[in-house]
Design a protein around this motif. Sequence first.
Motif, mmCIF file in Angstrom:
data_model
loop_
_atom_site.group_PDB
_atom_site.id
_atom_site.type_symbol
_atom_site.label_atom_id
_atom_site.label_comp_id
_atom_site.label_asym_id
_atom_site.label_seq_id
_atom_site.Cartn_x
_atom_site.Cartn_y
_atom_site.Cartn_z
ATOM 1 N N ARG A 33 0.818 -1.210 0.000
ATOM 2 C CA ARG A 33 0.000 0.000 0.000
ATOM 3 C C ARG A 33 0.858 1.270 0.000
ATOM 4 O O ARG A 33 0.444 2.297 -0.536
ATOM 5 N N ARG B 247 -7.446 -2.364 4.091
ATOM 6 C CA ARG B 247 -6.517 -3.425 3.712
ATOM 7 C C ARG B 247 -7.131 -4.778 4.019
ATOM 8 O O ARG B 247 -7.985 -4.892 4.906
ATOM 9 N N ARG C 293 -3.807 8.084 3.007
ATOM 10 C CA ARG C 293 -2.906 7.787 1.890
ATOM 11 C C ARG C 293 -3.656 7.950 0.574
ATOM 12 O O ARG C 293 -4.788 7.473 0.433
ATOM 13 N N TYR D 88 -0.169 3.782 -2.740
ATOM 14 C CA TYR D 88 -0.755 5.039 -2.235
ATOM 15 C C TYR D 88 0.353 5.824 -1.530
ATOM 16 O O TYR D 88 0.396 5.904 -0.299
ATOM 17 N N GLU E 78 -6.779 5.506 -0.108
ATOM 18 C CA GLU E 78 -6.560 4.093 0.199
ATOM 19 C C GLU E 78 -7.808 3.469 0.820
ATOM 20 O O GLU E 78 -8.351 3.985 1.800
#
Length: 336
Positions: free
Chosen positions: A34, A141, A131, A38, A138
């Motif tokens: 990530r 996750r 981000r 990002y 973002e």
Amino acid sequence: MTHHGRQVPDHLLIRIAQRGDPVSAVSEDDARRRSIAYPKLMWGAPVFGHAEEVAGRWRILSLSGDHPQGSRDALGSHFRRLRGRTPETADHAAERREYQAAIRLLDWEVVDDLTVHGRRYRIIRVQPFVRMGPDGPEPPRPTDPDPYPTGQTRDVPPPEDGFVIDPAATTGLSDGLLRIEMAPAFYKAGIVPDEIQADSHRALVTHPNVVLLPVVFTIGEYLDQTWQPRSAGTYPTPQAARDSAAFRFSDIVPHEDATLEEISAAYTRALEEFKAPRTDEFEIKGVRCRVTRVERFVRIGPDGPEGPRPSDWDPEPPPELHCQQLREQGLLPELD
């Protein structure tokens, strides 16, 4: 700040340890991927809360305000609850008097640090950031916990409640590197007003380290070729953010001259029709929306977490002082 010598004060430490368990390995890989996808970090407006010092560490009681006075009011409410739970006996009379004195103080004066019944309390300042990548903010996750089903997130507590701000605690590699990146970060000249920039730069000296708080989530929407917040606040899990995404006031007003009854009926219909999504990308009335991951940090100095800065937006006076000002302006009746 990354070495482990005994001579380094705790508030300057960033202890990084490699964790060998499978979950940590997957989380570290997520973070690495990530950070590449990002790479841009965008700071949001600060949020405020109140914390209590326990055994030399500060514990967050609540993050409850977009400005410091809202958190002072919340701390006053905390003392009211403590007073209400304290027995009305001679043995506890002094304790009740201390809580009452703290309540009165916060009702009348701007106070960000105080000691009550042997415990220190402080209004704290927290910096959120998101981000950003080429495709926008973002999303959650894969390793972010999301255990609650649709519609059952209303009573999920904020993840920061009870969080202990411990700069010396061991952290993983990705979080450690992020702390190293955030510690020297401040607003550059020309981007914000001079007083905000000066306070931001001064904080590097007074509070030189940072501690990351638990991640929260919000909803972003893509309007006029840019991403902007849709949700008013943040939520403890991705599904809690999705459940909040139903609509805003402007979404449900049927027309410009709508009556209260029409707006109420529209609101009821919207509640009945809305089905919270389970995906991180969805549309609401043709507007592209995304569940967005919000990271946060608090700056730390030798005396603990950073409090409000002089340049922080703080438009409201303490409640009793505000009432007195309104009475003096003739906007409230005088008390008998």
